[in-house]
Scaffold this motif. Structure first.
Motif, PDB file in Angstrom:
ATOM      1  N   ASN A 119      68.850  47.452  62.516  1.00  0.00           N
ATOM      2  CA  ASN A 119      69.540  48.007  63.410  1.00  0.00           C
ATOM      3  C   ASN A 119      70.653  47.075  64.251  1.00  0.00           C
ATOM      4  O   ASN A 119      70.231  45.937  64.318  1.00  0.00           O
ATOM      5  N   ASP A 150      76.744  55.254  75.381  1.00  0.00           N
ATOM      6  CA  ASP A 150      75.640  55.179  76.365  1.00  0.00           C
ATOM      7  C   ASP A 150      76.106  55.506  77.598  1.00  0.00           C
ATOM      8  O   ASP A 150      75.704  56.111  78.431  1.00  0.00           O
ATOM      9  N   THR A 199      66.048  54.441  71.232  1.00  0.00           N
ATOM     10  CA  THR A 199      66.425  55.564  71.843  1.00  0.00           C
ATOM     11  C   THR A 199      67.902  55.840  71.175  1.00  0.00           C
ATOM     12  O   THR A 199      68.120  57.112  70.872  1.00  0.00           O
ATOM     13  N   ARG A 232      76.432  46.655  64.251  1.00  0.00           N
ATOM     14  CA  ARG A 232      76.592  46.646  65.416  1.00  0.00           C
ATOM     15  C   ARG A 232      77.945  47.411  65.668  1.00  0.00           C
ATOM     16  O   ARG A 232      78.906  46.928  64.974  1.00  0.00           O
ATOM     17  N   MET A 233      77.971  48.414  66.570  1.00  0.00           N
ATOM     18  CA  MET A 233      79.286  49.100  66.650  1.00  0.00           C
ATOM     19  C   MET A 233      79.547  49.333  68.158  1.00  0.00           C
ATOM     20  O   MET A 233      78.873  49.826  68.941  1.00  0.00           O
TER      21      MET A 233
HETATM   22  N1  ADP Z   1      73.987  49.779  66.329  1.00  0.00           N
HETATM   23  C1  ADP Z   1      74.433  49.469  67.662  1.00  0.00           C
HETATM   24  N2  ADP Z   1      75.487  49.066  67.932  1.00  0.00           N
HETATM   25  C2  ADP Z   1      75.844  48.568  69.236  1.00  0.00           C
HETATM   26  N3  ADP Z   1      74.878  48.920  70.134  1.00  0.00           N
HETATM   27  C3  ADP Z   1      73.743  49.164  69.872  1.00  0.00           C
HETATM   28  C4  ADP Z   1      73.477  49.494  68.444  1.00  0.00           C
HETATM   29  N4  ADP Z   1      72.211  50.029  68.685  1.00  0.00           N
HETATM   30  C5  ADP Z   1      71.691  49.890  69.979  1.00  0.00           C
HETATM   31  N5  ADP Z   1      72.493  49.516  70.663  1.00  0.00           N
HETATM   32  C6  ADP Z   1      72.579  49.021  72.105  1.00  0.00           C
HETATM   33  O1  ADP Z   1      71.310  48.383  72.313  1.00  0.00           O
HETATM   34  C7  ADP Z   1      70.761  48.476  73.601  1.00  0.00           C
HETATM   35  C8  ADP Z   1      69.347  49.018  73.363  1.00  0.00           C
HETATM   36  O2  ADP Z   1      69.232  50.041  72.499  1.00  0.00           O
HETATM   37  P1  ADP Z   1      67.880  51.011  73.010  1.00  0.00           P
HETATM   38  O3  ADP Z   1      68.129  52.302  71.787  1.00  0.00           O
HETATM   39  O4  ADP Z   1      67.857  51.442  74.343  1.00  0.00           O
HETATM   40  O5  ADP Z   1      66.674  50.185  72.440  1.00  0.00           O
HETATM   41  P2  ADP Z   1      65.120  50.826  72.630  1.00  0.00           P
HETATM   42  O6  ADP Z   1      65.090  52.190  72.737  1.00  0.00           O
HETATM   43  O7  ADP Z   1      64.537  50.113  71.451  1.00  0.00           O
HETATM   44  O8  ADP Z   1      64.715  50.000  73.741  1.00  0.00           O
HETATM   45  C9  ADP Z   1      71.357  49.876  74.315  1.00  0.00           C
HETATM   46  O9  ADP Z   1      72.467  49.311  75.180  1.00  0.00           O
HETATM   47  C10 ADP Z   1      72.327  50.350  72.917  1.00  0.00           C
HETATM   48  O10 ADP Z   1      73.549  50.861  73.342  1.00  0.00           O
END
Ligand code: ADP
Ligand code: MG
Length: 455
Positions: A366, A429, A182, A421-422
């Motif tokens: 990612n 979010d 997402t 990771r950022m």
């Molecule tokens: N590159 C990133 N750096 C920091 N946080 C991330 C990163 N990518 C995803 N996240 C965090 O990880 C969590 C899961 O991501 P999400 O996009 O909801 O995963 P999925 O859709 O695959 O279930 C979220 O809280 C998101 O903010």
């Protein structure tokens, strides 16, 4: 030449050419007639078309009143790479096919081929059509046999090249949750918007509704199911617009969103009922209804291999697979998607529509640590080597290009596309906005991803 005449001539040429005709003979007898049958006149094609120091066998483009392609040689629309009948193109998993396809893709990718939208690979017995969209080259037909089928093959290819869709449909998929599907969709949508592309995002993760939630937009009730189960599904009336006004920008930044359906979230319509109501082709059909309004359509899918993810993959041209460096299951699941789910979907689509797709792009990592410690790095590489080895044995498929796209035979290169990771990305979010719109470092990282894959 009128098309019926060209078709009859093509059928004759197909029959008359010897079974072992080499490239020169195929070139001399088949290529021009084939392009005629596809709707190009003799003034609309150039044999041995030069691209810098290379030459593709044929280039073609329709003339306009004041621009005869044969004269101006500008803005080619289609390339055709021709082989002899002695080169076997019937098996897409064998070396001669791969070699020829690689050659054609090289021409299509060339910096002087910006205007080219299609590539045909043929040896006069088989033909396969590829489409180019930005940096992406994806097959749109299987390798079609012309045996007793000349008219059908010509019709199929002609239909495609005469109505080129504007959009590229991408599903971001891994059947592991929490890998950043997402997040990737939101930020790619935002980055594409800032690159002046028109984007539609589709929340097809109805149980979670994360995409709409991340942007603070409520799902629609019952409407998506109703639309998808109608005879000619058209999502136009259900599309909302997400708008973000940056204090320093003159205009708001906007992309469109097709929200999830709360009747599916609440379980009012369960998966069995949904399957009964909605045909496998419905989502792709619905997106085709708006394919000329968007440069990119990005679909968010659930982390499993059930009805919604199956439909999302079915509807796509390409699949973008995120995985996590430290999450072995996400790497294994990526391999399962590549060896099972995507090929299964290709078979189904071929059976139901005669088209070919979707294809996967190289996996990206990612949420990567900026500097992974060496011991873990070697463990991850070992795990990937094991996955590659196992799939070679079990599925006779080499996944190396999906894990390490820069690796070439004999040259080891472990580079992978990475989104670090950022904190900005995680923080966005909570602020209900894509990080790309709010934080410059996030913008730079996702534009880099766009450039690597798409632009
Ligand atoms: N590159 C990133 N750096 C920091 N946080 C991330 C990163 N990518 C995803 N996240 C965090 O990880 C969590 C899961 O991501 P999400 O996009 O909801 O995963 P999925 O859709 O695959 O279930 C979220 O809280 C998101 O903010
Ligand atoms: Mg998600």
């Amino acid at each position: 030449m009128d098309s019926e005449k060209a078709l009859r001539q093509l059928e004759r040429v197909y029959q008359d050419l010897p079974i072992d005709a080499d490239e020169l003979i195929v070139e001399a007898n088949f290529s021009r007639i084939f392009l005629n049958a596809l709707g190009f006149s003799d003034l609309e094609m150039i044999p041995g078309f030069g691209i810098q120091n290379l030459a593709v066998d044929h280039a073609a483009r329709k003339n306009t009143d004041d621009d005869i392609f044969l004269k101006t040689q500008s803005n080619p629309y289609l390339y055709m790479e021709v082989k002899g009948r002695n080169v076997n193109l019937s098996n897409e998993n064998c070396a001669p096919f791969n070699h020829a396809a690689k050659q054609l893709k090289g021409y299509l990718r060339h910096s002087q081929s910006k205007s080219v939208q299609w590539g045909i690979l043929t040896n006069s017995r088989h033909a396969k059509l590829y489409r180019k969209h930005g940096k992406i080259i994806h097959p749109v037909t299987p390798c079609l046999s012309l045996e007793g089928n000349v008219r059908h093959v010509v019709k199929k290819i002609r239909e495609k090249i005469e109505s080129p869709p504007k959009t590229l449909i991408i599903t971001v998929y891994n059947n592991k949750g929490g890998v950043g599907k997402t997040t990737t969709i939101l930020n790619l949508a935002a980055a594409l918007t800032l690159c002046k592309k028109r984007v539609l995002v589709v929340d097809f993760d109805h149980n979670q509704n994360d995409l709409g939630d991340a942007l603070n937009i409520n799902p629609v009730n019952g409407k998506i199911v109703e639309m998808l189960s109608s005879k000619d599904p058209d999502p136009r009336d259900l599309i909302s617009t997400y708008s973000f006004k940056h204090p320093r920008a003159k205009e708001a930044w906007e992309f469109d969103i097709l929200l999830s359906d709360s009747s599916l979230i609440a379980g009012d319509i369960d998966e069995a009922k949904f399957k009964q109501l909605v045909k496998p082709t419905a989502l792709r059909k619905a997106l085709e209804a708006v394919q000329d309004e968007y440069d990119y359509i990005l679909i968010d899918s659930p982390p499993n291999w059930r009805i919604f993810s199956q439909k999302a993959i079915y509807a796509s041209d390409v699949i973008l697979i995120p995985a996590n460096f430290y999450d072995l299951h996400s790497l294994q699941n990526a391999a399962t998607a590549l060896t099972k789910f995507i090929p299964e979907t290709q078979d189904l689509r071929r059976l139901q529509t005669g088209d070919f797709g979707p294809v996967a792009l190289p996996i990206f990592m990612n949420n990567s640590p900026t500097k992974p410690a060496n011991p873990i790095l070697s463990l991850v590489r070992e795990a990937i080597a094991q996955i590659i080895d196992n799939t070679k044995k079990e599925f006779k498929r080499d996944l190396t290009p999906y894990f390490y796209p820069k690796m070439t035979p004999g040259v080891i290169n472990h580079e992978m596309m990475q989104i670090p990771r950022m904190a900005h990305i995680a923080k966005a979010d909570f602020l209900h906005r894509p990080a790309v719109f709010a934080f410059k470092p996030a913008y730079e990282i996702y534009v880099n991803l766009l450039q690597e894959y798409f632009l």
